[in-house]
Design a protein around this motif. Structure first.
Motif, PDB file in Angstrom:
ATOM      1  N   VAL A 297       0.843  -1.189   0.000  1.00 32.19           N
ATOM      2  CA  VAL A 297       0.000   0.000   0.000  1.00 32.19           C
ATOM      3  C   VAL A 297       0.883   1.245   0.000  1.00 32.19           C
ATOM      4  CG1 VAL A 297      -1.822   1.250   1.226  1.00 32.19           C
ATOM      5  CG2 VAL A 297      -1.784  -1.251   1.265  1.00 32.19           C
ATOM      6  N   ARG A 298       0.574   2.201  -0.860  1.00 31.82           N
ATOM      7  CA  ARG A 298       1.295   3.472  -0.889  1.00 31.82           C
ATOM      8  C   ARG A 298       0.515   4.536  -0.119  1.00 31.82           C
ATOM      9  NH1 ARG A 298       5.325   4.449  -4.956  1.00 31.82           N
ATOM     10  NH2 ARG A 298       5.737   2.614  -6.245  1.00 31.82           N
ATOM     11  N   THR A 299       1.205   5.573   0.246  1.00 26.30           N
ATOM     12  CA  THR A 299       0.559   6.678   0.953  1.00 26.30           C
ATOM     13  C   THR A 299      -0.331   7.468  -0.002  1.00 26.30           C
ATOM     14  OG1 THR A 299       2.317   8.268   0.468  1.00 26.30           O
ATOM     15  CG2 THR A 299       2.583   6.902   2.454  1.00 26.30           C
ATOM     16  N   THR A 300      -1.093   8.364   0.557  1.00 26.82           N
ATOM     17  CA  THR A 300      -1.977   9.182  -0.272  1.00 26.82           C
ATOM     18  C   THR A 300      -1.204  10.102  -1.215  1.00 26.82           C
ATOM     19  OG1 THR A 300      -2.114  10.815   1.516  1.00 26.82           O
ATOM     20  CG2 THR A 300      -3.851   9.141   1.415  1.00 26.82           C
ATOM     21  N   ASP A 301       0.096  10.337  -0.921  1.00 30.92           N
ATOM     22  CA  ASP A 301       0.928  11.118  -1.837  1.00 30.92           C
ATOM     23  C   ASP A 301       1.951  10.237  -2.559  1.00 30.92           C
ATOM     24  OD1 ASP A 301       2.397  10.631   0.421  1.00 30.92           O
ATOM     25  OD2 ASP A 301       3.202  12.675   0.610  1.00 30.92           O
ATOM     26  N   ASP A 302       1.611   8.908  -2.670  1.00 24.82           N
ATOM     27  CA  ASP A 302       2.343   7.948  -3.508  1.00 24.82           C
ATOM     28  C   ASP A 302       3.740   7.609  -2.992  1.00 24.82           C
ATOM     29  OD1 ASP A 302       2.098   6.201  -5.706  1.00 24.82           O
ATOM     30  OD2 ASP A 302       3.336   7.511  -6.948  1.00 24.82           O
ATOM     31  N   GLN A 303       3.937   7.638  -1.688  1.00 21.17           N
ATOM     32  CA  GLN A 303       5.190   7.167  -1.090  1.00 21.17           C
ATOM     33  C   GLN A 303       4.995   5.725  -0.605  1.00 21.17           C
ATOM     34  OE1 GLN A 303       8.165   9.299  -0.832  1.00 21.17           O
ATOM     35  NE2 GLN A 303       6.827  10.181  -2.386  1.00 21.17           N
ATOM     36  N   VAL A 304       6.103   4.985  -0.515  1.00 19.70           N
ATOM     37  CA  VAL A 304       6.033   3.624   0.026  1.00 19.70           C
ATOM     38  C   VAL A 304       6.220   3.640   1.535  1.00 19.70           C
ATOM     39  CG1 VAL A 304       7.128   1.342   0.040  1.00 19.70           C
ATOM     40  CG2 VAL A 304       6.814   2.563  -2.120  1.00 19.70           C
ATOM     41  N   THR A 305       7.118   4.478   2.023  1.00 17.63           N
ATOM     42  CA  THR A 305       7.437   4.501   3.455  1.00 17.63           C
ATOM     43  C   THR A 305       7.013   5.818   4.094  1.00 17.63           C
ATOM     44  OG1 THR A 305       9.664   5.409   3.121  1.00 17.63           O
ATOM     45  CG2 THR A 305       9.433   3.007   3.076  1.00 17.63           C
ATOM     46  N   VAL A 306       6.841   5.752   5.397  1.00 12.26           N
ATOM     47  CA  VAL A 306       6.581   6.932   6.222  1.00 12.26           C
ATOM     48  C   VAL A 306       7.560   6.901   7.382  1.00 12.26           C
ATOM     49  CG1 VAL A 306       4.958   7.976   7.855  1.00 12.26           C
ATOM     50  CG2 VAL A 306       4.156   7.223   5.612  1.00 12.26           C
ATOM     51  N   ARG A 307       8.193   7.997   7.662  1.00 11.87           N
ATOM     52  CA  ARG A 307       9.162   8.053   8.757  1.00 11.87           C
ATOM     53  C   ARG A 307       8.466   8.479  10.033  1.00 11.87           C
ATOM     54  NH1 ARG A 307      14.256   7.327   8.442  1.00 11.87           N
ATOM     55  NH2 ARG A 307      14.180   7.558   6.174  1.00 11.87           N
ATOM     56  N   GLY A 308       8.421   7.556  11.015  1.00 10.05           N
ATOM     57  CA  GLY A 308       7.854   7.861  12.308  1.00 10.05           C
ATOM     58  C   GLY A 308       8.906   8.408  13.255  1.00 10.05           C
ATOM     59  N   PRO A 309       8.552   8.628  14.522  1.00 10.45           N
ATOM     60  CA  PRO A 309       9.511   9.184  15.489  1.00 10.45           C
ATOM     61  C   PRO A 309      10.720   8.285  15.726  1.00 10.45           C
ATOM     62  CG  PRO A 309       7.257   9.346  16.302  1.00 10.45           C
ATOM     63  CD  PRO A 309       7.208   8.478  15.096  1.00 10.45           C
ATOM     64  N   GLU A 310      10.524   6.957  15.659  1.00 10.56           N
ATOM     65  CA  GLU A 310      11.616   6.038  15.994  1.00 10.56           C
ATOM     66  C   GLU A 310      11.888   4.994  14.912  1.00 10.56           C
ATOM     67  OE1 GLU A 310      10.687   4.262  19.714  1.00 10.56           O
ATOM     68  OE2 GLU A 310      10.915   6.115  20.852  1.00 10.56           O
ATOM     69  N   ALA A 311      11.044   4.921  13.886  1.00  7.83           N
ATOM     70  CA  ALA A 311      11.196   3.869  12.891  1.00  7.83           C
ATOM     71  C   ALA A 311      10.551   4.286  11.580  1.00  7.83           C
ATOM     72  CB  ALA A 311      10.566   2.569  13.391  1.00  7.83           C
ATOM     73  N   VAL A 312      10.923   3.577  10.521  1.00  3.59           N
ATOM     74  CA  VAL A 312      10.298   3.763   9.217  1.00  3.59           C
ATOM     75  C   VAL A 312       9.180   2.733   9.088  1.00  3.59           C
ATOM     76  CG1 VAL A 312      10.641   3.611   6.719  1.00  3.59           C
ATOM     77  CG2 VAL A 312      12.377   4.683   8.164  1.00  3.59           C
ATOM     78  N   LEU A 313       8.029   3.175   8.585  1.00  5.48           N
ATOM     79  CA  LEU A 313       6.862   2.311   8.489  1.00  5.48           C
ATOM     80  C   LEU A 313       6.444   2.116   7.038  1.00  5.48           C
ATOM     81  CD1 LEU A 313       5.949   4.638  11.052  1.00  5.48           C
ATOM     82  CD2 LEU A 313       5.077   2.371  11.667  1.00  5.48           C
ATOM     83  N   ARG A 314       5.810   0.971   6.789  1.00  2.00           N
ATOM     84  CA  ARG A 314       5.200   0.710   5.496  1.00  2.00           C
ATOM     85  C   ARG A 314       4.020  -0.223   5.707  1.00  2.00           C
ATOM     86  NH1 ARG A 314       9.896  -1.885   1.968  1.00  2.00           N
ATOM     87  NH2 ARG A 314       8.205  -2.083   0.461  1.00  2.00           N
ATOM     88  N   VAL A 315       3.136  -0.317   4.710  1.00  2.00           N
ATOM     89  CA  VAL A 315       1.868  -1.019   4.904  1.00  2.00           C
ATOM     90  C   VAL A 315       1.614  -2.012   3.767  1.00  2.00           C
ATOM     91  CG1 VAL A 315      -0.653  -0.724   5.056  1.00  2.00           C
ATOM     92  CG2 VAL A 315       0.876   0.927   6.167  1.00  2.00           C
ATOM     93  N   TYR A 316       1.025  -3.161   4.157  1.00  2.00           N
ATOM     94  CA  TYR A 316       0.568  -4.173   3.211  1.00  2.00           C
ATOM     95  C   TYR A 316      -0.855  -4.569   3.568  1.00  2.00           C
ATOM     96  CZ  TYR A 316       5.444  -5.041   1.819  1.00  2.00           C
ATOM     97  OH  TYR A 316       6.722  -4.913   1.348  1.00  2.00           O
ATOM     98  N   GLU A 317      -1.554  -5.167   2.625  1.00  2.00           N
ATOM     99  CA  GLU A 317      -2.819  -5.781   2.987  1.00  2.00           C
ATOM    100  C   GLU A 317      -2.541  -6.968   3.902  1.00  2.00           C
ATOM    101  OE1 GLU A 317      -3.271  -8.730  -0.933  1.00  2.00           O
ATOM    102  OE2 GLU A 317      -4.785  -7.178  -0.530  1.00  2.00           O
TER     103      GLU A 317
END
Length: 304
Positions: free
Chosen positions: A79-99
Motif C-alpha cells: 500500500v502506498r501513501t496518499t501522496d504515492d510514497q512507500v514509506t513513512v518516517r515515524g519518530p523512531e522507525a520507518v513504516l510501510r503497509v501491506y494488505e
C-alpha cells in the motif's frame, strides 16, 4: 502498545480509514515489528522497521512485487501513501503497509517452495545495481578467527560450536565465486521462511523488502541447502536444477554474514536483552547444522 499518535500517522498517511480496534502487535523479525490494523476499510499489516530504510530501495522492491503479482505470484498487496510514497518516517522507525493475510500454522511443502521459486525466477525483472557484499563476499579467514577468539574470550556458550565449525567455515569461503553480472536479476533472497500457507488454503510469499540483485541458480542453491533432506523434492518441482559447487556462493556468503551479525549482537552489552536472546537462539540453530563443503557435495550427489 503502539502510541495513538503513531497509529494516527499511519492511518492518515496511508488513507486506511479509522481504526475499529487498537493496533495489535502481531510478529517480530530480525529487522522489524509487524502490527495488525483493523479499520473501516479493511485489515492491514503495518511494518515498523528497526533498521534504516531508504525510500528509493522501498520503491524498487515494490516494483518487483508488482511484477511478481502480475505474473500470478501470491503476495500481499503493498500500500502506498496518499501522496504515492512507500514509506513513512515515524519518530523512531520507518513504516510501510501491506494488505493483511491470515496464515495457517502448517508449513509450506518442499515441492511448493521449489515450484514457487521457479515461477518467481520466470519474472525477469532487471536488477537495481550489482550484487551486494552480504550476498556475494565471503567473511574470510581473518574475520572468522577474530570472531571465534572474541566469542571464546567472552565465554559465550555457543563459542565451542563456532570453534568446531571454523575449519569448515574457512574452507567454504574458498568455494565462493564472484557473481556473473550477465546472469544477475532481481530475486527474493529470503526464502524459504517467507513462504506460508494461508488460512484460505493457498500459499503466499511474504517479506519482499530483502529482494534485490542475485543469480537465480544461486538463490535456488541457497533454498536447497536450507531444506536439507527435502531438497530433492524442491529441486524436482523447480525443474532442470543443474547446480555446481560455485552456485552455493550466495548461501555461503549469507551464512557467514549472518553468523557474524548474530555473534556481534549477542556479545554487545548495549543491545536490548530481547535482541541478544534472539541472536543466541539463531546462532545455536545455524551452528547445529551449518552448511559445509561436505554437505554441498552430498547435496549435489542427491541431485545428480
Amino acid at each position: 502498545m503502539m502510541s495513538t499518535e503513531l497509529a494516527d500517522l499511519v492511518t492518515n498517511r496511508y488513507g486506511l480509514g479509522s481504526l475499529t480496534t487498537p493496533p495489535v502487535y502481531a510478529a517480530r523479525g530480525e529487522l522489524g515489528r509487524v502490527w495488525r490494523f483493523d479499520t473501516g476499510r479493511g485489515t492491514w499489516a503495518v511494518k515498523e522497521a528497526l533498521v534504516p530504510v531508504d525510500e528509493a530501495d522501498a520503491v524498487a522492491d515494490v516494483e518487483f512485487q508488482h511484477a511478481a503479482a502480475d505474473a500470478g505470484l501470491p503476495l500481499p498487496r503493498p500500500v502506498r501513501t496518499t501522496d504515492d510514497q512507500v514509506t513513512v518516517r515515524g519518530p523512531e522507525a520507518v513504516l510501510r503497509v501491506y494488505e493483511w493475510v491470515d496464515l495457517d500454522a502448517s508449513p509450506a511443502d518442499a515441492a511448493d517452495l521449489g515450484g514457487l521459486l521457479a515461477r518467481l525466477h520466470a519474472v525477469e525483472h532487471p536488477p537495481r545495481g550489482p550484487v551486494g557484499e552480504w550476498f556475494a563476499m565471503p567473511l574470510g579467514k581473518t574475520a572468522w578467527r577474530s570472531l571465534a577468539t572474541t566469542a571464546t574470550g567472552a565465554g559465550a556458550h555457543w563459542a565451542p560450536a563456532l570453534a568446531a565449525a571454523l575449519p569448515d567455515l574457512v574452507a567454504l569461503d574458498a568455494l565462493v565465486v564472484p557473481p556473473d553480472p550477465a546472469r544477475v536479476r532481481t530475486c527474493h533472497r529470503d526464502l524459504p521462511d517467507n513462504v506460508h500457507r494461508t488460512a484460505a488454503g493457498g500459499l503466499v510469499v511474504l517479506d519482499w523488502e530483502n529482494s534485490g540483485p542475485a543469480q537465480p541458480e544461486r538463490e535456488l542453491a541457497a533454498l536447497l541447502a536450507d531444506l536439507g533432506d527435502a531438497a530433492p523434492r524442491a529441486a524436482a518441482a523447480y525443474g532442470d536444477a543443474k547446480l555446481e559447487p560455485e552456485d552455493f556462493s550466495m548461501a555461503i556468503a549469507v551464512q557467514g554474514h549472518l553468523l557474524e551479525f548474530y555473534a556481534r549482537r549477542a556479545l554487545d552489552p548495549a543491545e536490548p536483552a530481547e535482541n541478544r536472546e534472539r541472536a543466541e537462539g539463531r546462532l545455536t540453530s545455524i551452528l547445529a547444522r551449518p552448511l559445509t563443503p561436505d554437505g554441498i557435495e552430498k547435496l549435489l550427489d542427491t541431485l545428480r
